[in-house]
Design a protein around this motif. Structure first.
Motif, PDB file in Angstrom:
ATOM      1  N   ARG A 134       0.836  -1.196   0.000  1.00 53.23           N
ATOM      2  CA  ARG A 134       0.000   0.000   0.000  1.00 53.23           C
ATOM      3  C   ARG A 134       0.880   1.259   0.000  1.00 53.23           C
ATOM      4  O   ARG A 134       0.619   2.209  -0.736  1.00 53.23           O
ATOM      5  N   LEU A 193       2.215   1.641  -3.461  1.00 55.18           N
ATOM      6  CA  LEU A 193       1.189   2.108  -4.398  1.00 55.18           C
ATOM      7  C   LEU A 193       0.981   3.620  -4.263  1.00 55.18           C
ATOM      8  O   LEU A 193       0.749   4.321  -5.247  1.00 55.18           O
ATOM      9  N   VAL A 194       1.092   4.133  -3.023  1.00 53.97           N
ATOM     10  CA  VAL A 194       0.884   5.565  -2.801  1.00 53.97           C
ATOM     11  C   VAL A 194       2.060   6.364  -3.362  1.00 53.97           C
ATOM     12  O   VAL A 194       1.881   7.335  -4.096  1.00 53.97           O
ATOM     13  N   ARG A 236      -1.521   3.303 -10.192  1.00 52.66           N
ATOM     14  CA  ARG A 236      -2.431   4.357  -9.718  1.00 52.66           C
ATOM     15  C   ARG A 236      -3.870   3.847  -9.698  1.00 52.66           C
ATOM     16  O   ARG A 236      -4.633   4.174  -8.796  1.00 52.66           O
ATOM     17  N   ARG A 279      -4.178   1.447  -6.817  1.00 49.88           N
ATOM     18  CA  ARG A 279      -4.245   2.191  -5.553  1.00 49.88           C
ATOM     19  C   ARG A 279      -5.674   2.658  -5.282  1.00 49.88           C
ATOM     20  O   ARG A 279      -6.186   2.540  -4.170  1.00 49.88           O
ATOM     21  N   SER A 288      -8.054   1.357  -2.130  1.00 49.32           N
ATOM     22  CA  SER A 288      -8.683   2.304  -1.204  1.00 49.32           C
ATOM     23  C   SER A 288     -10.191   2.085  -1.148  1.00 49.32           C
ATOM     24  O   SER A 288     -10.804   2.186  -0.084  1.00 49.32           O
TER      25      SER A 288
END
Ligand SMILES: [Zn+2]
Length: 365
Positions: free
Chosen positions: A168, A171-172, A260, A263, A267
Motif C-alpha cells: 500500500r 502504491l501511494v 495508480r 491504488r 482504497s
C-alpha cells in the motif's frame, strides 16, 4: 552469452498440437495476439489470460508440466492463450503510456473473444486467468463488456483487491517517485544488468540490499515491483531452479501508471473505474460489483494461502459475490502456494491444475 535455460518465447513446452497465431486489433488501435494450441475440435474451448507483464509463456513453460499440455491431455483439445496489452511479449508496457484496467476491460478481452468466436462459433468458452488478467477480465465480465462465457477461473485477485501494508505504501508513493524523481516511466526486472551507476542499476542495487534470500537480482526486483515478501510472488521451494534463474523471462518490465488504478481500487476495497468522467468508458459501471447479480457465469476463485501480493483478495471476492449471486462461485485455497507459483510451480500439475480441471469438467457437462 551461453544460456542454460529455455529460449525466450519458445513454444517447445507444448508438443503434439497444431499451433497458430491470430493477430487482431483493439478499438483503440493496439495489435494483440492470440495463440491457439489445437489437437482437434472440442465443444469446450479454454482461453488463458496472463497477469501484469507476464505472457502466454507462464502457461507453456517447457521445464515443467504446463497448463496448456495438461488441458490438451484431459480432453480440452482447443486451448487459446492471449497476449494482451500487459504482456511482456508485446512492447506496450515498456513504453510510456497511460493505460488503465478500464481500457483492458473495454477493449482487449472483448476483442479477443470476438476473434475466438470467428473460429469456434458458438462452442462453450471457459476462461482461466491470473492476477491483473483475472481482475481486468472480471471487469469485462461483470461490467457487461462481454457475455457468453461458460465459466471463469480466477487466481489471486478478481473484484476485491487486498494488499499488504508495505504494498500500500508503494502504491501511494511509487508511481510519482518513479516518474517525477527517478524519471522512469517503467520498472524493469532486468535493471540489475544496467550499466553501473545508471538509475536502473542504482535502483536494482538498492533493492538487493533488502533482499538476501537468494542471489538472483531479477528475483529481488520482481519482489520489489509487485508485492511484499522475500520473495514476494512465489515460494522459492515451489520453483524449479531453472525457472528461478529465468524469472525475468516470465515477468518483464512494467509501466507504473497501472499502479495508480490499483491504488484507487485498494482504497475503495473493490474494483472501480479509474476516471468516472472518461466518456470512452461511459458504458462501464463506476463500481464493477454493482451489476454482479446480473451475471450468471459460474466462477472458481483460487488463492495460495501464502499469497503476498493480494492476500485474502479472492476469499473476500467469494464473500462479496455470494451476497450478490448465491451459489454461483466456489473458493479453493492452495496450501503452500503464493501468488504466481500456482501456474509456474514445479508441482502445479499435481497440486493446482486438477482443481481447475475438476471445475471445468463440471461446467462442461
Ligand atoms: Zn529468488
Amino acid at each position: 552469452m551461453e544460456r542454460h535455460v529455455p529460449a525466450r518465447y519458445t513454444l517447445e513446452g507444448v508438443s503434439d498440437a497444431e499451433v497458430s497465431v491470430h493477430p487482431f486489433a483493439t478499438e483503440d488501435g493496439l495489435g494483440l495476439n492470440l495463440t491457439r494450441f489445437r489437437r482437434g475440435d472440442c465443444d469446450d474451448v479454454v482461453l488463458l489470460l496472463h497477469g501484469l507483464t507476464a505472457s502466454i509463456d507462464m502457461f507453456i513453460m517447457p521445464e515443467h508440466r504446463n497448463l496448456v499440455s495438461v488441458l490438451l491431455d484431459n480432453g480440452f483439445t482447443d486451448v487459446w492463450a492471449l497476449d494482451f496489452r500487459m504482456s511482456s511479449r508485446l512492447p506496450y508496457d515498456a513504453e510510456t503510456h497511460r493505460y488503465t484496467l478500464d481500457d483492458i476491460a473495454a477493449w482487449d478481452h472483448p476483442a479477443a473473444l470476438r476473434e475466438i468466436r470467428r473460429h469456434v462459433g458458438d462452442r462453450r468458452v471457459h476462461v482461466v486467468a491470473h492476477c491483473l488478467g483475472s481482475m481486468s477480465f472480471s471487469m469485462s465480465l461483470f461490467g457487461g463488456a462481454l457475455d457468453g462465457v461458460t465459466s471463469f477461473v480466477s487466481n489471486s485477485v478478481s473484484l476485491t483487491p487486498r494488499v499488504p501494508a508495505w504494498s500500500r505504501c508503494k502504491l501511494v508513493a511509487g508511481p510519482g517517485l518513479s516518474e517525477y524523481v527517478l524519471g522512469l516511466s517503467f520498472m524493469d526486472s532486468r535493471f540489475g544488468e544496467a550499466p553501473p551507476l545508471t538509475r536502473g542499476w542504482m535502483v536494482s542495487r538498492l533493492v538487493s540490499l533488502f533482499h538476501r534470500e537468494c542471489d538472483v537480482r531479477d528475483c529481488h526486483m520482481i519482489s520489489f515491483m509487485w508485492g511484499s515478501g522475500r520473495p514476494a510472488l512465489y515460494e522459492h521451494d515451489n520453483l524449479l531452479p531453472v525457472t528461478h534463474q529465468r524469472i525475468a523471462d516470465l515477468l518483464g518490465p512494467t509501466g507504473v501508471h497501472y499502479f495508480r488504478h490499483i491504488r484507487k481500487m485498494v482504497s475503495a476495497g473493490q474494483v472501480v473505474k479509474y476516471d468516472p468522467g472518461d466518456p470512452r468508458h461511459a458504458d462501464l459501471p463506476e463500481a464493477y460489483l454493482s451489476r454482479a447479480s446480473e451475471v450468471t457465469t459460474p466462477v472458481l476463485l483460487l488463492s495460495g494461502d501464502v499469497n503476498r501480493v493480494f492476500p485474502g483478495a479472492n476469499a473476500a471476492c467469494h464473500e462479496a459475490l455470494e451476497r450478490a449471486r448465491p451459489g454461483l462461485q466456489e473458493f479453493a485455497s492452495l496450501p503452500g502456494y503464493g501468488h504466481i507459483d500456482p501456474f509456474i510451480g514445479e508441482n502445479a500439475h499435481v497440486d493446482v491444475f486438477p482443481k481447475i480441471l475438476d471445475f471445468l469438467k463440471r461446467q462442461a457437462s
